[in-house]
Enzyme design. Structure first.
Site, PDB file in Angstrom:
ATOM      1  N   GLU A 147       0.817  -1.211   0.000  1.00 36.84           N
ATOM      2  CA  GLU A 147       0.000   0.000   0.000  1.00 36.84           C
ATOM      3  C   GLU A 147       0.860   1.273   0.000  1.00 36.84           C
ATOM      4  OE1 GLU A 147      -3.831  -1.180   2.535  1.00 36.84           O
ATOM      5  OE2 GLU A 147      -2.015  -2.192   3.145  1.00 36.84           O
ATOM      6  N   SER A 205      -5.712  -4.412   1.570  1.00 36.34           N
ATOM      7  CA  SER A 205      -5.986  -4.018   0.181  1.00 36.34           C
ATOM      8  C   SER A 205      -6.493  -5.185  -0.661  1.00 36.34           C
ATOM      9  CB  SER A 205      -4.741  -3.414  -0.477  1.00 36.34           C
ATOM     10  OG  SER A 205      -4.505  -2.142   0.034  1.00 36.34           O
ATOM     11  N   TYR A 265      -8.851   0.680  -5.686  1.00 36.35           N
ATOM     12  CA  TYR A 265      -7.946   1.751  -6.119  1.00 36.35           C
ATOM     13  C   TYR A 265      -8.003   2.112  -7.595  1.00 36.35           C
ATOM     14  CZ  TYR A 265      -6.102   0.534  -1.568  1.00 36.35           C
ATOM     15  OH  TYR A 265      -5.992   0.269  -0.235  1.00 36.35           O
ATOM     16  N   ASP A 275     -14.927  -2.342   9.556  1.00 37.18           N
ATOM     17  CA  ASP A 275     -15.585  -2.695   8.286  1.00 37.18           C
ATOM     18  C   ASP A 275     -16.503  -3.894   8.495  1.00 37.18           C
ATOM     19  OD1 ASP A 275     -13.877  -0.766   7.345  1.00 37.18           O
ATOM     20  OD2 ASP A 275     -12.617  -2.130   6.180  1.00 37.18           O
TER      21      ASP A 275
END
Ligand SMILES: Nc1ncnc2c1ncn2[C@@H]1O[C@H](COP(=O)(O)OP(=O)(O)O)[C@@H](O)[C@H]1O
Ligand SMILES: [Mg+2]
Length: 354
Positions: free
Chosen positions: A18, A184, A254, A295
């Site tokens: 990341e 990610s 992304y 999350d």
């Protein structure tokens, strides 16, 4: 420097997948930091964990602002000792390295040894939150619902991959296989059937020594909650992520312009309240301070699973964490100030305990 100004080190880049996102987070935080309060000292870290001096880091950011590649390279990085001395005069540090090394307690431990207050959770909370297999039983013990799962260490996989696959399949397809320490969505695979299971394990072991297998939640909504505070943390408004992809993978995160971040999420108030209360419970369960983003996955029938607690969430101006606080009336600038104040407050409390 005005008399009220304090020096704030912003640490970014780092030896993680990341890396580029971290640079974007750092640029947004530096742009948002109140110049009346903070004199920002940027400190970049290369992909092989070399530290750049503040002047070199500032030059790098200027080059990136002018359109250069978002990549930290240095022919002559500082040693960790030299980096420690560059940090020594700072009032606080804002670690913005996402993922392993930066978010899992490693960088936090370094900052502890240097003796500098830092934004976000401490060593143990960072390490626990980063490790999905380790944090899951802690969340469960705190009464927070999580996905049915199985952790498979690489050593067990090597000894008997057939048994590992048989045990994983017991959870029922579709499954998710992911690195326990990861981020990610790298190394995470949605597995529809037996034929793809072994490859999914191998992909997870590319990133970590433990693979975590979870039953997939079908047609899940992805809901996120930001937490801010030390002894009396607050939970934010909620946000939702929508992607047209089969899950919220690296591309959806992304690259895909069609990924939507919806703030506030349109939710039944009772479910929203449960999510906020589970978020605070998760923050407390791992012993976090400062900030985190929880999350969740929410099923059409209202079933809820906490997926993970991120202790250094994304900080670009489009990122969920600052957007959730903006929805609660706290500007990005106000958020940065609050986070650093919380870091200073926590360091003072630690000092009093000695
Ligand atoms: N058990 C699951 N059921 C449904 N979707 C999942 C499950 N686990 C992971 N996912 C999907 O994969 C994404 C990444 O998984 P996550 O556990 O959050 O790892 P990371 O730390 O890489 O973000 C989630 O945002 C979600 O889209
Ligand atoms: Mg995630």
């Amino acid at each position: 420097m005005t008399t009220d100004q304090q020096t704030l080190a912003v640490i970014f880049g780092g030896p993680t997948v990341e890396h580029t996102i971290s640079i974007r987070s750092a640029r947004a935080v530096i742009a948002a930091a109140d110049p009346q309060r903070w004199r920002v000292l940027p400190i970049a870290v290369t992909r092989d964990a070399g530290w750049l001096a503040p002047a070199e880091s500032a030059e790098l950011l200027a080059r990136i602002d002018a359109g250069a590649d978002e990549e930290v390279v240095s022919p002559q990085p500082l040693s960790a000792l030299e980096a420690a001395s560059a940090l020594a005069d700072c009032a606080a540090a804002f670690p913005l390295v996402h993922g392993t090394w930066g978010e899992d307690g490693v960088l936090q431990g370094f900052l502890e040894t240097v003796g500098i207050p830092y934004v976000g959770p401490g060593v143990a909370a960072s390490a626990l939150a980063m490790n999905k297999a380790a944090s899951k039983p802690i969340f469960q013990a705190a009464g927070i619902p999580v996905a049915p799962s199985l952790a498979v260490p690489l050593i067990a996989w090597r000894q008997d991959p057939i048994a590992a696959q048989r045990d994983a399949a017991q959870l029922g397809y579709p499954l998710f296989v992911k690195p326990s320490n990861g981020g990610s969505s790298i190394g995470a695979t949605r597995v529809e059937s037996r034929e793809d299971l072994a490859d999914a394990f191998r992909a997870a072991y590319e990133c970590d020594h433990t693979a975590l297998v979870e039953r997939a939640m079908l047609d899940a909504r992805e809901i996120e909650c930001a937490i801010l505070g030390n002894a009396q943390p607050r939970a934010s408004a909620l946000g939702e992520i929508r992607t047209a992809r089969s899950f919220y993978d690296y591309i959806a995160k992304y690259e895909d312009p069609n990924t939507e971040l919806i703030v506030p999420a349109d939710l039944d108030p009772e479910i929203a309240e449960r999510i906020r209360s589970y978020s605070l419970a998760a923050f407390e369960a791992v012993g976090a301070h400062g900030m985190a983003r929880a999350d969740f996955l929410l099923a059409p029938d209202g079933e809820l699973w906490l997926g993970e607690l991120n202790t250094i969430p994304g900080f670009t101006s489009a990122s969920m964490y600052p957007r959730l606080w903006e929805a609660c009336g706290l500007s990005f600038r106000g958020l940065v100030t609050r986070l650093v104040e919380l870091a200073l407050e926590r360091a003072r409390c630690a000092e009093n305990l000695r």
